[in-house]
Write an enzyme that holds these catalytic residues in place. Structure first.
Site, PDB file in Angstrom:
ATOM      1  N   CYS A   1      30.253   9.340 -53.980  1.00  0.00           N
ATOM      2  CA  CYS A   1      29.689   8.486 -52.917  1.00  0.00           C
ATOM      3  C   CYS A   1      29.944   7.020 -53.265  1.00  0.00           C
ATOM      4  CB  CYS A   1      28.185   8.706 -52.799  1.00  0.00           C
ATOM      5  SG  CYS A   1      27.663  10.418 -52.641  1.00  0.00           S
TER       6      CYS A   1
ATOM      7  N   CYS B   1      33.267   4.941 -52.330  1.00  0.00           N
ATOM      8  CA  CYS B   1      33.386   4.297 -51.011  1.00  0.00           C
ATOM      9  C   CYS B   1      32.258   3.296 -50.781  1.00  0.00           C
ATOM     10  CB  CYS B   1      33.351   5.323 -49.891  1.00  0.00           C
ATOM     11  SG  CYS B   1      34.828   6.342 -49.786  1.00  0.00           S
ATOM     12  N   HIS B   2      31.026   3.741 -51.074  1.00  0.00           N
ATOM     13  CA  HIS B   2      29.853   2.951 -50.665  1.00  0.00           C
ATOM     14  C   HIS B   2      29.398   1.970 -51.730  1.00  0.00           C
ATOM     15  CE1 HIS B   2      29.259   5.371 -47.068  1.00  0.00           C
ATOM     16  NE2 HIS B   2      29.369   6.463 -47.787  1.00  0.00           N
TER      17      HIS B   2
ATOM     18  N   CYS C   1      29.566  13.521 -44.435  1.00  0.00           N
ATOM     19  CA  CYS C   1      30.364  12.655 -45.301  1.00  0.00           C
ATOM     20  C   CYS C   1      30.962  13.481 -46.437  1.00  0.00           C
ATOM     21  CB  CYS C   1      29.452  11.565 -45.862  1.00  0.00           C
ATOM     22  SG  CYS C   1      30.266  10.013 -46.160  1.00  0.00           S
TER      23      CYS C   1
ATOM     24  N   CYS D   1       2.314  19.571 -30.223  1.00  0.00           N
ATOM     25  CA  CYS D   1       2.225  18.583 -31.306  1.00  0.00           C
ATOM     26  C   CYS D   1       1.273  17.463 -30.895  1.00  0.00           C
ATOM     27  CB  CYS D   1       3.593  17.971 -31.598  1.00  0.00           C
ATOM     28  SG  CYS D   1       4.956  19.131 -31.753  1.00  0.00           S
TER      29      CYS D   1
ATOM     30  N   CYS E   1      -2.679  17.551 -31.276  1.00  0.00           N
ATOM     31  CA  CYS E   1      -3.235  17.147 -32.570  1.00  0.00           C
ATOM     32  C   CYS E   1      -2.931  15.671 -32.846  1.00  0.00           C
ATOM     33  CB  CYS E   1      -2.639  17.977 -33.709  1.00  0.00           C
ATOM     34  SG  CYS E   1      -3.514  19.510 -34.020  1.00  0.00           S
ATOM     35  N   HIS E   2      -1.642  15.318 -32.788  1.00  0.00           N
ATOM     36  CA  HIS E   2      -1.221  14.051 -33.394  1.00  0.00           C
ATOM     37  C   HIS E   2      -1.346  12.837 -32.480  1.00  0.00           C
ATOM     38  CE1 HIS E   2      -0.035  16.225 -36.939  1.00  0.00           C
ATOM     39  NE2 HIS E   2       0.717  17.039 -36.219  1.00  0.00           N
TER      40      HIS E   2
ATOM     41  N   ARG F   1       8.813  20.114 -42.954  1.00  0.00           N
ATOM     42  CA  ARG F   1       7.457  19.791 -42.483  1.00  0.00           C
ATOM     43  C   ARG F   1       7.258  20.279 -41.041  1.00  0.00           C
ATOM     44  NH1 ARG F   1       2.102  18.978 -43.311  1.00  0.00           N
ATOM     45  NH2 ARG F   1       2.201  20.432 -41.619  1.00  0.00           N
TER      46      ARG F   1
ATOM     47  N   CYS G   1       4.514  23.018 -39.525  1.00  0.00           N
ATOM     48  CA  CYS G   1       3.616  22.798 -38.398  1.00  0.00           C
ATOM     49  C   CYS G   1       3.775  23.933 -37.397  1.00  0.00           C
ATOM     50  CB  CYS G   1       3.923  21.460 -37.731  1.00  0.00           C
ATOM     51  SG  CYS G   1       2.736  20.171 -38.166  1.00  0.00           S
TER      52      CYS G   1
END
Lengths: 275, 107
Positions: A88, A91-92, A126, A191, A194-195, A232, A236
């Protein structure tokens, strides 16, 4: 060897909890079906809902277990991989400069798939195109380490409004919003119920946060490991008794885009710690 | 992939000062009580011992057991007696062994 995912256990133990679940379901059905957006000044990171011990863990790199993933990612960043024999860093360059703020701009529009792409997806792309290396699986240790290292370079910076920067994302944002508000699963929960509508209250003894994705990938104490936003979201969905999509599904990308837009301007804290 | 370890303590200290040393190492700490989705037991894979030596004198030791958190974090204190090297060694199941060294300057 695949370990039994820890998040699957509550389902197996669900038998004894039926009365409580039924009560919770009855309570949720009584809620209004529409959801109002959280006013911008009222937005809070999940950090605000944590106890002092967990906050201290996140605040101190020497106590934050995700630091181990960041260190591993830093080593991988400099390691040559694939048929192209490139790292990586070839290039970066130094990620501390080149990757500053990068994670705060994801998900972005990807020309190849003509849709949103998240940070993990970009790293995988990439790797395939430039390094010509074998693909890394979603949630693999290497991919989490690399994304934790890249995301760390955005800590303290505001989450960018990717949709304002690229209008091609607008239809995907609307899809993400619709997914967020759609009732799903056996208890027909969205979702947003609740949120958006009930954040700050508690569900089974835990505070309901506002679901802002400012800290991913993050170390979750329940997981005993670093995990991505998609993991995550799957958690849920299992909790909602809905069937989770497969890793990398476009629905997750639409949802991630909506969540990032919803958290626009909030401070990046990756890699965070959550209970 | 070799285990990543994170060690934190003041690199310079006054003689006689009590210093805090914090260590964390990446390790799954698999308890041996879990099974795969196919029902096969996952073998225990934990760190069983941690030792800190200060110029080859043992200053801290801990025995570790199943049901401890993954990536165990241990913090302890010692007296900065003299300049030298702190050596940290973790050993465990399947011949696991990791060693880290760090210098301390005492004035």
């Amino acid at each position: 060897m695949t370990a039994f995912p820890r998040e699957a256990f509550p389902r197996l133990r669900g038998e004894k909890r039926r009365p409580a679940l039924a009560a919770a379901a009855a309570f949720l059905f009584a809620l209004p079906a529409f959801a109002a957006d959280i006013p911008l000044p009222d937005r809070r990171s999940g950090y605000a809902f944590m106890g002092p011990d967990t906050r201290a863990m996140q605040d101190d790199d020497t106590q934050n277990p995700a630091t181990l993933a960041v260190l591993e990612g830093e080593a991988l960043w400099a390691r040559k991989a694939g048929a192209a024999g490139r790292a990586c860093a070839d290039c970066h360059g130094d990620a501390r400069e080149s990757m500053t703020g990068a994670a705060a701009r994801y998900p972005r529009f990807d020309d190849a798939s003509a849709g949103p792409i998240d940070l993990e997806g970009r790293i995988m792309q990439c790797r395939a195109r430039r390094q010509e290396a074998p693909p890394l699986a979603r949630e693999s240790r290497e991919l989490l380490a690399l994304s934790a290292f890249v995301a760390r370079q955005s800590r303290g910076l505001p989450v960018a409004d990717a949709v304002a920067a690229d209008a091609r994302l607008a239809p995907f944002l609307e899809r993400g919003r619709a997914l967020f508000r759609r009732r799903q699963g056996q208890i027909a929960l969205s979702c947003a119920q609740c949120h958006d509508d009930n954040w700050g209250k508690s569900l089974a003894g835990n505070a309901i946060p506002q679901a802002h994705p400012t800290g991913y990938p993050l170390y979750r104490l329940e997981w005993q490991s670093v995990g991505s936003l998609q993991r995550r979201l799957r958690n849920c969905m299992i909790g909602m008794r809905a069937e989770p999509y497969a890793y990398g599904a476009p629905e997750y990308l639409d949802l991630a885009l909506y969540l990032a837009w919803r958290a626009r301007g909030m401070t990046m804290e990756a890699p965070a710690v959550r209970p | 992939m070799t285990a990543q370890a994170l060690i934190h303590f003041p690199k310079k200290a006054r003689r006689g000062e009590v210093i805090e040393i914090r260590t964390m190492i990446s390790h799954p700490m698999e308890t041996g009580f879990r099974r795969t989705q196919q029902g096969e037991p996952i073998p225990r894979n934990i760190i069983t011992a941690f030792v800190c030596r200060y110029n080859d004198v043992e200053v801290f030791r801990a025995d570790l057991f199943p049901a401890l958190t993954a990536n165990p974090f241990l913090a302890f204190h010692t007296v900065a007696a003299e300049s030298g090297t702190l050596t940290f060694t973790w050993t465990g199941d399947d011949g696991f062994r990791a060693e880290e060294r760090a210098k301390i300057e005492v004035g």
